[in-house]
Design an enzyme around this catalytic site. Structure first.
Site, PDB file in Angstrom:
ATOM      1  N   LYS A 286     -63.742 -71.500  18.534  1.00  9.72           N
ATOM      2  CA  LYS A 286     -62.517 -72.220  18.179  1.00  9.72           C
ATOM      3  C   LYS A 286     -62.052 -71.812  16.789  1.00  9.72           C
ATOM      4  CE  LYS A 286     -63.340 -76.562  20.689  1.00  9.72           C
ATOM      5  NZ  LYS A 286     -62.165 -76.481  21.572  1.00  9.72           N
ATOM      6  N   GLU A 358     -66.368 -75.560  28.382  1.00 11.28           N
ATOM      7  CA  GLU A 358     -67.771 -75.868  28.665  1.00 11.28           C
ATOM      8  C   GLU A 358     -67.976 -77.242  29.291  1.00 11.28           C
ATOM      9  OE1 GLU A 358     -66.345 -76.547  25.877  1.00 11.28           O
ATOM     10  OE2 GLU A 358     -67.061 -78.593  25.563  1.00 11.28           O
ATOM     11  N   ARG A 360     -66.440 -78.835  31.676  1.00 10.20           N
ATOM     12  CA  ARG A 360     -66.454 -78.822  33.151  1.00 10.20           C
ATOM     13  C   ARG A 360     -67.746 -78.211  33.681  1.00 10.20           C
ATOM     14  NH1 ARG A 360     -61.010 -75.340  32.968  1.00 10.20           N
ATOM     15  NH2 ARG A 360     -60.887 -76.531  31.036  1.00 10.20           N
TER      16      ARG A 360
HETATM   17  N1  BES Z   1     -63.584 -80.388  23.916  1.00 12.34           N
HETATM   18  C1  BES Z   1     -62.505 -79.523  24.180  1.00 12.34           C
HETATM   19  C2  BES Z   1     -61.204 -80.254  24.476  1.00 12.34           C
HETATM   20  C3  BES Z   1     -60.599 -81.074  23.383  1.00 12.34           C
HETATM   21  C4  BES Z   1     -59.568 -80.567  22.624  1.00 12.34           C
HETATM   22  C5  BES Z   1     -60.993 -82.364  23.165  1.00 12.34           C
HETATM   23  C6  BES Z   1     -58.971 -81.352  21.652  1.00 12.34           C
HETATM   24  C7  BES Z   1     -60.401 -83.136  22.190  1.00 12.34           C
HETATM   25  C8  BES Z   1     -59.389 -82.640  21.441  1.00 12.34           C
HETATM   26  C9  BES Z   1     -62.823 -78.642  25.392  1.00 12.34           C
HETATM   27  O1  BES Z   1     -64.150 -78.309  25.564  1.00 12.34           O
HETATM   28  C10 BES Z   1     -62.081 -77.367  25.229  1.00 12.34           C
HETATM   29  O2  BES Z   1     -62.379 -76.656  24.319  1.00 12.34           O
HETATM   30  N2  BES Z   1     -61.131 -77.119  26.113  1.00 12.34           N
HETATM   31  C11 BES Z   1     -60.343 -75.944  26.058  1.00 12.34           C
HETATM   32  C12 BES Z   1     -60.214 -75.409  27.451  1.00 12.34           C
HETATM   33  C13 BES Z   1     -59.591 -74.033  27.524  1.00 12.34           C
HETATM   34  C14 BES Z   1     -60.521 -73.004  26.945  1.00 12.34           C
HETATM   35  C15 BES Z   1     -59.279 -73.716  28.968  1.00 12.34           C
HETATM   36  C16 BES Z   1     -58.991 -76.318  25.483  1.00 12.34           C
HETATM   37  O3  BES Z   1     -58.504 -77.416  25.774  1.00 12.34           O
HETATM   38  O4  BES Z   1     -58.456 -75.544  24.715  1.00 12.34           O
HETATM   39 ZN    ZN Z   2     -65.518 -79.572  24.721  1.00 10.02          ZN
HETATM   40 MN    MN Z   3     -64.663 -76.551  24.489  1.00 16.47          MN
END
Ligand code: BES
Ligand code: ZN
Ligand code: MN
Length: 507
Positions: A286, A358, A360
């Site tokens: 990230k 991750e 899912r």
């Molecule tokens: N934990 C995150 C989602 C999230 C984002 C929670 C902001 C709370 C606030 C999740 O694991 C994630 O990183 N999701 C990605 C999915 C993508 C790679 C398809 C996302 O939402 O960017």
């Molecule tokens: Zn996450």
């Molecule tokens: Mn994530």
């Protein structure tokens, strides 16, 4: 050393508000109710301070607003705190919950130890038991602070808050107290979920989460807790949770709680929670900005754990499993890689196209575990997608379900609990996006509709079950307008919602 979380206690009592000794007397005011006996009485005692305040326009009783009036010994309470309730016809039970939060929030800000609260008006149709529960939940919510690691800086706050909900009828006091008992259990549980959420990744990692779960389970009869460590996860071939956690310093755990009531109604229900104790994104790292917030990526798991505690304390007659998938997602020489194909507990294979998707992957093993435990109804909670936050803002969590009745029940629980949900779509067009070419599934869809493709991925693991998925990413932490009455950070979203759902289920 670390400070204690503020000890909050709530009770109802019959009292004369002019004689009540308190650091703070909080009084609810509707913006469009001109003549209240109570306000008139206090106004007279305070030499017109309230009418003056209205006249100069400093307080219009808008929902979420409040103002202190210093009483100069004219009544027994040190301060009068007027709490705006907004327009009367728009007020719901949640208006009173939020007002109670605001009262406790402001009381803690002025270091009050004793808070008296009078937020409701005499109305024959008020359900005082429910009101007691809601006000207690609200007081606990607003009184919460998170400073367990502050050692140097003196915040000077009081370590306790004792709140009295005032009523003029002994019959109502009894009803209020009955509800308060339940509200305190829920409020404390929710606040502990917040503490777990606020704890950083170096303190709360999967094994620690498991230790917390064990502690919770041993604190109340009827709860049983089994922990699957990395060895047991490998024996059971839980390839999803193992893959996500394989690069982490702290190894994954699956926590399986079981609540067995003495008498039970219906079939067992599973609550499945995502508990990524820190989500760096892994190899698909990230961006740095706000990454620290991903310590709260275990919010779903915390809600499941603390709901289990509540239902055991309330002795609800329903069998419930709490399945918490705890893992740390971080980059390392041993981390799972984009392109990896993994075999999940269900036997389905998944091609990992983004290691940051991750949640899912850990959840599919949790959902399969629910099936193995013969649960016919499964609800999962996960801070699953940023896309859900884009879709709904930080105001509502996403609800996905393959069962209309279950969806309606969850919507009712959302209304009851003041933890809002909004239904979002599932369907073959979304499911098609996550069908794989070189494995059964891939873990991401196209660029668009990310909350729905994530939900569709989970849907592949719950065929034949009544299932609902709550994407609680939007409600991971406090945002406006909640910040007017809530400490920044985790809000323990889901505890009240799940408790309402389960309580309604057995009524
Ligand atoms: N934990 C995150 C989602 C999230 C984002 C929670 C902001 C709370 C606030 C999740 O694991 C994630 O990183 N999701 C990605 C999915 C993508 C790679 C398809 C996302 O939402 O960017
Ligand atoms: Zn996450
Ligand atoms: Mn994530």
């Amino acid at each position: 050393m670390a400070k204690q979380i503020i000890k909050i206690d709530v009770k109802a009592a019959k009292a004369d508000i002019t004689k009540l000794k308190a650091d703070c007397l909080a009084l609810g005011v509707f913006s469009n109710v001109k003549n209240s006996d109570l306000l008139n009485l206090l106004d007279a005692r305070l030499d017109g301070a309230i009418s003056r305040l209205k006249k100069i326009g400093d307080f219009k009783a808008a929902a979420g607003s409040s103002i202190f009036i210093y009483t100069h010994g004219k009544i027994a309470a040190e301060r009068l705190l007027l709490i705006g309730l907004g327009e009367k016809k728009q007020a719901s039970m949640d208006t009173f919950r939020q007002a109670a939060s605001k009262a406790a929030f402001e009381a803690v800000n002025v270091k009050a130890k004793k808070l008296a609260v009078l937020l409701h008006y005499k109305e024959s149709d008020t359900n005082f038991e429910k009101l007691g529960r809601i006000l207690a939940e609200g007081i606990h919510f607003g009184g919460y602070r998170y400073d367990e690691f502050v050692t140097q800086q003196e915040n000077g706050r009081s370590n306790s808050l004792s709140a009295v909900i005032v009523s003029d009828s002994a019959a109502n006091v009894a009803k209020l107290n009955k509800g308060i008992k339940v509200g305190q259990i829920i409020g404390r549980a929710q606040n502990y979920a917040r503490t777990l959420g606020n704890r950083p990744g170096n303190i709360l990692y999967p094994a620690q989460f498991a230790a917390e779960a064990r502690k919770v389970a041993s604190s109340v009869p009827g709860l049983n807790c089994a922990i699957l460590d990395e060895k047991k996860l490998a024996q059971k071939k839980m390839g999803g949770i193992l893959s996500v956690g394989q690069g982490a310093t702290h190894k994954p755990r699956m926590i399986i709680l079981k609540y067995s009531p003495r008498k039970k109604k219906g079939t067992p229900i599973a609550l499945v929670g995502k508990a990524i104790t820190f989500d760096s994104g892994g190899i698909s790292l990230k961006p740095a900005a706000d990454m620290h917030e991903m310590k709260m990526d275990m919010t779903g798991g915390a809600a499941v754990l603390m709901t289990m505690e509540v239902i055991a304390r309330l002795k609800l007659p329903v069998e419930v499993y709490g399945i918490i998938c705890a893992a740390e997602n971080r980059p390392d020489g041993g981390s799972y890689l984009p392109g990896d194909i993994i075999t999940t507990f269900s036997g389905k294979t998944v091609e990992v196209l983004n290691t940051d998707a991750e949640g899912r992957i850990v959840l599919c093993d949790g959902l399969q575990q629910a099936r193995v435990l013969k649960c016919k109804t499964v609800i999962d909670l996960a801070t699953l997608t940023g896309a859900c936050v884009v879709a709904l803002g930080k105001h509502k969590a996403g609800l996905f379900s393959n069962d209309e009745k279950l969806a309606e029940k969850l919507k009712a629980a959302a209304k009851d609990s003041g933890e809002p949900l909004w239904r979002l779509p599932l369907g073959p067009e979304y499911s098609d996006e996550i069908k794989g070419k070189i494995a059964d599934l891939k873990n991401i869809g196209s660029r668009w509709g990310g909350a729905s493709t994530a939900a569709a991925f989970l849907g592949e693991f719950v065929a034949g079950l009544k299932w609902a998925h709550l994407d609680i990413a939007p409600k991971m932490d406090a945002s406006e307008p909640m910040k007017k009455y809530a400490e920044p950070g985790s809000i323990g979203f889901g505890v009240r919602l799940l408790c309402s759902f389960l309580m309604n289920e057995v009524l």
